[in-house]
Design an enzyme around this catalytic site. Structure first.
Site, PDB file in Angstrom:
ATOM      1  N   SER A  48      16.810  30.928  -4.466  1.00  0.00           N
ATOM      2  CA  SER A  48      16.301  31.853  -5.480  1.00  0.00           C
ATOM      3  C   SER A  48      15.178  32.677  -4.889  1.00  0.00           C
ATOM      4  O   SER A  48      14.414  32.196  -4.026  1.00  0.00           O
ATOM      5  CB  SER A  48      15.779  31.087  -6.694  1.00  0.00           C
ATOM      6  OG  SER A  48      15.120  31.958  -7.602  1.00  0.00           O
ATOM      7  N   TYR A  56      10.469  24.284  -9.459  1.00  0.00           N
ATOM      8  CA  TYR A  56      11.579  25.117  -8.994  1.00  0.00           C
ATOM      9  C   TYR A  56      11.174  25.936  -7.773  1.00  0.00           C
ATOM     10  O   TYR A  56      11.887  25.969  -6.761  1.00  0.00           O
ATOM     11  CB  TYR A  56      12.033  26.032 -10.128  1.00  0.00           C
ATOM     12  CG  TYR A  56      13.343  26.737  -9.854  1.00  0.00           C
ATOM     13  CD1 TYR A  56      14.532  26.027  -9.785  1.00  0.00           C
ATOM     14  CD2 TYR A  56      13.382  28.122  -9.670  1.00  0.00           C
ATOM     15  CE1 TYR A  56      15.735  26.668  -9.540  1.00  0.00           C
ATOM     16  CE2 TYR A  56      14.576  28.776  -9.426  1.00  0.00           C
ATOM     17  CZ  TYR A  56      15.758  28.040  -9.362  1.00  0.00           C
ATOM     18  OH  TYR A  56      16.944  28.681  -9.112  1.00  0.00           O
ATOM     19  N   LYS A  90      12.764  25.312  -3.965  1.00  0.00           N
ATOM     20  CA  LYS A  90      13.586  26.363  -3.355  1.00  0.00           C
ATOM     21  C   LYS A  90      12.949  26.906  -2.076  1.00  0.00           C
ATOM     22  O   LYS A  90      13.656  27.251  -1.121  1.00  0.00           O
ATOM     23  CB  LYS A  90      13.833  27.487  -4.358  1.00  0.00           C
ATOM     24  CG  LYS A  90      14.758  27.093  -5.511  1.00  0.00           C
ATOM     25  CD  LYS A  90      16.134  26.679  -5.006  1.00  0.00           C
ATOM     26  CE  LYS A  90      17.111  26.481  -6.154  1.00  0.00           C
ATOM     27  NZ  LYS A  90      18.472  26.101  -5.708  1.00  0.00           N
TER      28      LYS A  90
END
Length: 230
Positions: free
Chosen positions: A136, A152, A156
């Site tokens: 991402s 998150y 990532k």
């Protein structure tokens, strides 16, 4: 071409399966619970043996090893798409749930790393030797101007570094491994307000994957093929 795809029961993973089946590829699909993956079951009945479903929980090392042992048998594996991931609990810096953060790392970072290593023998027998990590832009340090989403973002960013390490280790063998941002997509994670439909995102990602050259290894691309900042 023979693909292994994780997180294949919904969202981007399911759309990868649909589009690749439509053009004649063979797919080994990893999902947490194959009996509950109704859409995949329907596709498998129509695919005439070109789609097989397997239980896979990236947070469980035994599950990863069992998936790799089954998929690694027989025909060579050409492309691994590490698509499965979780968002994790959000929260302010002083309110972080560190247990949840660690679980997010286990799924988003350690799971793809462990699976890539376990499938190396099958990938070495393949002709394409491609490992694709669906990451991402939220994992980009240079692009982070909003903060938040600690679990998150951190997981990532770590996945991006794992990809880069894998590139350094494997490119002498002819492997091409990249990180890819799918865009903000209308999935369970992206939400209905996202501007991009899964069909468009996956179509773009497949186009990027198909066109990969040796010099593309170790880089971070958008679904449109644009290189993104780390």
């Amino acid at each position: 071409m023979r693909y292994a795809i994780t997180g294949a029961s919904r969202g981007l993973g399911l759309e990868f399966v649909r589009q690749l089946l439509n053009r004649g590829d063979t797919i080994e699909a990893g999902v947490r619970s194959p009996p509950e993956a109704r859409h995949l079951q329907e596709l498998a009945r129509e695919a005439g043996g070109r789609l097989r479903l397997h239980a896979l929980d990236l947070s469980n090392p035994r599950s990863v090893d069992a998936f790799a042992a089954t998929v690694g048998q027989g025909a060579p594996l050409d492309v691994l798409i590490n698509n499965a991931g979780v968002y994790g609990k959000d929260g302010a810096l002083t309110e972080l749930d560190y247990e949840s953060l660690a679980q997010t790392f286990t799924t988003n970072t350690l799971g793809p790393l462990r699976l890539s290593a376990a499938l190396l023998p099958a990938l070495r027998r393949g002709s394409a030797r491609r490992i694709i990590h669906i990451t991402s832009q939220m994992g980009s340090i240079g692009d982070n101007g909003m903060g938040g989403s600690y679990a998150y973002r951190l997981s990532k960013a770590a996945l991006n570094m794992a990809m880069r390490n894998m590139h350094v280790d494997l490119h002498p063998e002819g492997f091409v491994t990249i990180a890819m941002h799918p865009g903000w997509v209308q999935t369970d994670m992206g939400g209905p307000q996202a501007p991009l439909r899964p069909e468009e995102s996956v179509r773009g990602m497949i186009n990027v994957i198909d066109r990969l050259k040796a010099e593309d290894g170790g880089r971070f691309f958008s679904y449109e093929g644009q290189e993104l900042p780390w």
